[in-house]
Design an enzyme around this catalytic site. Structure first.
Site, PDB file in Angstrom:
ATOM      1  N   ARG A  54       0.848  -1.185   0.000  1.00  6.84           N
ATOM      2  CA  ARG A  54       0.000   0.000   0.000  1.00  6.84           C
ATOM      3  C   ARG A  54       0.885   1.237   0.000  1.00  6.84           C
ATOM      4  O   ARG A  54       1.823   1.347   0.791  1.00  6.84           O
ATOM      5  CB  ARG A  54      -0.893   0.036   1.237  1.00  6.84           C
ATOM      6  CG  ARG A  54      -1.898  -1.093   1.347  1.00  6.84           C
ATOM      7  CD  ARG A  54      -3.036  -0.918   0.368  1.00  6.84           C
ATOM      8  NE  ARG A  54      -3.812   0.270   0.648  1.00  6.84           N
ATOM      9  CZ  ARG A  54      -4.711   0.796  -0.182  1.00  6.84           C
ATOM     10  NH1 ARG A  54      -4.921   0.235  -1.360  1.00  6.84           N
ATOM     11  NH2 ARG A  54      -5.381   1.880   0.143  1.00  6.84           N
ATOM     12  N   ILE A  55       0.622   2.152  -0.901  1.00 10.52           N
ATOM     13  CA  ILE A  55       1.312   3.437  -0.904  1.00 10.52           C
ATOM     14  C   ILE A  55       0.722   4.278   0.213  1.00 10.52           C
ATOM     15  O   ILE A  55      -0.504   4.465   0.278  1.00 10.52           O
ATOM     16  CB  ILE A  55       1.159   4.146  -2.254  1.00 10.52           C
ATOM     17  CG1 ILE A  55       1.702   3.267  -3.390  1.00 10.52           C
ATOM     18  CG2 ILE A  55       1.877   5.489  -2.223  1.00 10.52           C
ATOM     19  CD1 ILE A  55       3.153   2.909  -3.254  1.00 10.52           C
ATOM     20  N   ASN A  75      11.249   1.778   4.670  1.00 10.86           N
ATOM     21  CA  ASN A  75      10.914   0.719   3.716  1.00 10.86           C
ATOM     22  C   ASN A  75      12.197   0.210   3.079  1.00 10.86           C
ATOM     23  O   ASN A  75      13.201   0.931   3.011  1.00 10.86           O
ATOM     24  CB  ASN A  75       9.965   1.236   2.632  1.00 10.86           C
ATOM     25  CG  ASN A  75       9.477   0.124   1.711  1.00 10.86           C
ATOM     26  OD1 ASN A  75       9.198  -0.977   2.178  1.00 10.86           O
ATOM     27  ND2 ASN A  75       9.385   0.401   0.429  1.00 10.86           N
ATOM     28  N   HIS A  82      13.542  -1.446  -0.514  1.00 13.55           N
ATOM     29  CA  HIS A  82      13.180  -1.684  -1.919  1.00 13.55           C
ATOM     30  C   HIS A  82      14.263  -2.554  -2.555  1.00 13.55           C
ATOM     31  O   HIS A  82      15.456  -2.305  -2.357  1.00 13.55           O
ATOM     32  CB  HIS A  82      13.057  -0.372  -2.675  1.00 13.55           C
ATOM     33  CG  HIS A  82      12.642  -0.555  -4.107  1.00 13.55           C
ATOM     34  ND1 HIS A  82      11.344  -0.798  -4.472  1.00 13.55           N
ATOM     35  CD2 HIS A  82      13.369  -0.558  -5.256  1.00 13.55           C
ATOM     36  CE1 HIS A  82      11.277  -0.938  -5.789  1.00 13.55           C
ATOM     37  NE2 HIS A  82      12.490  -0.799  -6.285  1.00 13.55           N
TER      38      HIS A  82
END
Length: 541
Positions: A88-89, A103, A105
């Site tokens: 979810r953004i 986060n 990535h």
């Protein structure tokens, strides 16, 4: 204690890794997901970590869902939010209500910011990818719609590279990024936050990490990132049941057995042990400006000497322990001439290392089918600042032992003063002793070894071994009247007493024992001269 709130969408393997490792003493206060079937729920419960599920219900807007998430987290105490596959953004509804949110990535941002970073990396044909841990920032507009160009564009805290191999599949690369990259980078960042080392300035979109700053004063770096390429697969490792390979660092500028040219075509390639021993031999003979030769066996010097010519130096080195020199490694710090080559080939040797060979010397050496002849070219200078030893779960890194003593550095502590010749021998013995495994004792006369006692768990036993080598194995040499060098202090007089039995008349040692006065008194009673270096010379590898 720093407590974390983890948001995961599926397995949450990064969160579980952080929970298991507890970097900086952190702990997970809660794990939240929007999927009631997410495997992370069961895995968190097994670890005693509270869990929450906030499903995305039909018709629920982004901001409505985030308000529900905020409400579910209200009863928990935490200092940091960590996302892991939370699909979810997040908007300002969540981010402004929460502490710093992180986060990870699976690429080296800004490269491959999309949902399939692993496939994108393979399609692009890059040689290196990795992961990025960054601060999460708002990537939505006023209506809660995603601004694609802002996704995963928060300030970067750290990155961790991994190689991409020619036969990689998406799944293979995905696993490597997770286990070799994300599992290193995410706990690192969590630890930094736990230590209070991270300063996040979202207004300027900047992150400062105190503990990760480059050291401008010549100290050890906060992190070591190194890359090397497999040069060759070896027949086996230290033993036949162990697989092995040699990797090359092509940025190394100093003389190296890894990069040395093997001149005798058709001879066997170097083995794992050959590389290790040859490296030790090369490191030893580069200690000396005068013509020097060393014979190495199992990374220990069987003999070492300097002289007016390299042939004379080799003869003196070999005569220290010709029996142990059988099957050993020879290193020279001058071009190998025919006389030296003939002497080397007079008995079985595995490898010879030198900065060049005369044509007639090379002909002689190449007559020995399996004598590996390595040309390391120029011996000037060093470029490698550190040495390292891999451990299970990490590695030890230290500066190279580049200490060099002169006679003016030595502190005479006995009534009897060493002669000028003994002082010269002490310096030679100390430079050689640096390459003897501890506990190490070395007997020397002039600038040649007489006996070496290495790798003993008792310093007294090392003295006895050096004496035995000098009396039973050395040819034309004796410990009588020799200098003894010890790589660490003598804690008791017994080491000197054993040396005196062998005929030692002078001693060089670090000093620093609580019993120094007793040892000095023993040296005086034995009629020895003794100097302190003020620094020890352990070598445990």
């Amino acid at each position: 204690m720093t407590r974390l709130a983890g948001l995961a969408g599926n397995r949450g393997r990064n969160l579980l890794n952080v929970a298991d490792r507890a970097p900086g003493g952190t702990e997970l206060a809660v794990v939240l997901t929007n999927d009631a079937d997410a495997p992370v729920l069961e895995a968190a419960a097994e670890r005693g970590i509270p869990t929450e599920v906030v499903p995305l219900e039909d018709g629920m807007s982004r901001r409505d869902h985030e308000e529900a998430v905020n409400a579910a987290l209200e009863d928990y105490d935490y200092d940091l939010v960590c996302l892991d596959g939370y699909m979810r953004i997040l908007s300002d509804t969540f981010l402004e209500a929460q502490p710093t949110t992180l986060n990870v990535h699976p690429s080296l941002l800004p490269a491959f910011p999309g949902m399939d970073a692993w496939g994108d990396a393979l399609d692009a044909g890059v040689a290196v990818t990795g992961c990025t841990v960054h601060v999460v920032t708002d990537a939505t507009n006023e209506d809660g719609e995603v601004i694609e160009s802002e996704v995963d564009m928060g300030p970067i805290i750290t990155q961790e590279p991994v190689p991409v191999y020619e036969d990689d599949t998406r799944e293979m690369l995905k696993d490597r990024v997770l286990y070799e990259s994300e599992f290193r980078a995410y706990p690192r960042v969590v630890k930094w936050f736990a230590e209070g080392a991270v300063d996040v300035n979202l207004d300027d979109r900047e992150v400062t990490v105190d503990v990760d700053a480059a050291d401008e004063d010549g100290g050890l770096p906060a992190r070591r990132l190194s890359s090397s390429d497999r040069l060759d697969t070896l027949r086996y490792g230290e033993n036949p049941h162990q697989n092995a390979a040699v990797y090359a660092d092509y940025t190394c500028e100093e003389a190296s057995v890894v990069h040395a040219e093997q001149l005798n075509e058709g001879a066997k390639a170097l083995s794992y042990n050959n590389y290790n021993d040859a490296d030790g031999a090369l490191n030893l003979i580069t200690e000396f400006d005068e013509p020097a030769a060393a014979v190495i066996k199992h990374t220990n010097p069987a003999g070492c000497a300097t002289a007016d010519t390299v042939a004379e130096a080799y003869d003196r080195a070999l005569s220290t322990d010709p029996m142990s020199a059988f099957g050993g490694i020879v290193a020279l710090n001058r071009e190998c001439d025919a006389d030296t080559a003939a002497a080397i080939t007079d008995s079985f040797k595995e490898v010879v290392v030198a900065p060049g060979y005369a044509d007639d010397a090379l002909e002689i050496l190449c007559e020995k089918k399996n004598l590996r002849v390595l040309d390391v070219d120029d011996l000037d200078g060093t470029s490698e600042r550190f040495t390292e030893k891999p451990l299970v779960g990490g590695r030890l890194v230290q500066e190279r032992d580049d200490q060099r003593l002169s006679t003016t550095d030595l502190e005479v502590v006995t009534d009897r003063e060493p002669t000028d010749e003994q002082l010269e021998t002490m310096v030679f013995a100390w430079q050689t002793l640096k390459h003897v495994k501890s506990n190490g004792i070395l007997f020397a006369k002039g600038t040649e070894t007489v006996g070496v006692g290495m790798g003993q768990v008792s310093r007294v036993d090392a003295v006895r071994l050096a004496a035995m080598k000098a009396e039973e194995h050395a040819e034309g040499k004796s410990a009588k009247g020799a200098v003894m060098a010890s790589d660490a202090f003598f804690p008791f007089p017994d080491g000197l007493e054993e040396a005196a039995k062998a005929g030692i008349e002078a001693v060089i040692q670090p000093g620093g024992s609580v019993n120094d006065e007793d040892v000095i008194e023993a040296a005086n009673e034995l009629g020895m001269s003794m100097v302190f270096t003020g620094q020890r010379s352990f070598r445990h590898d």
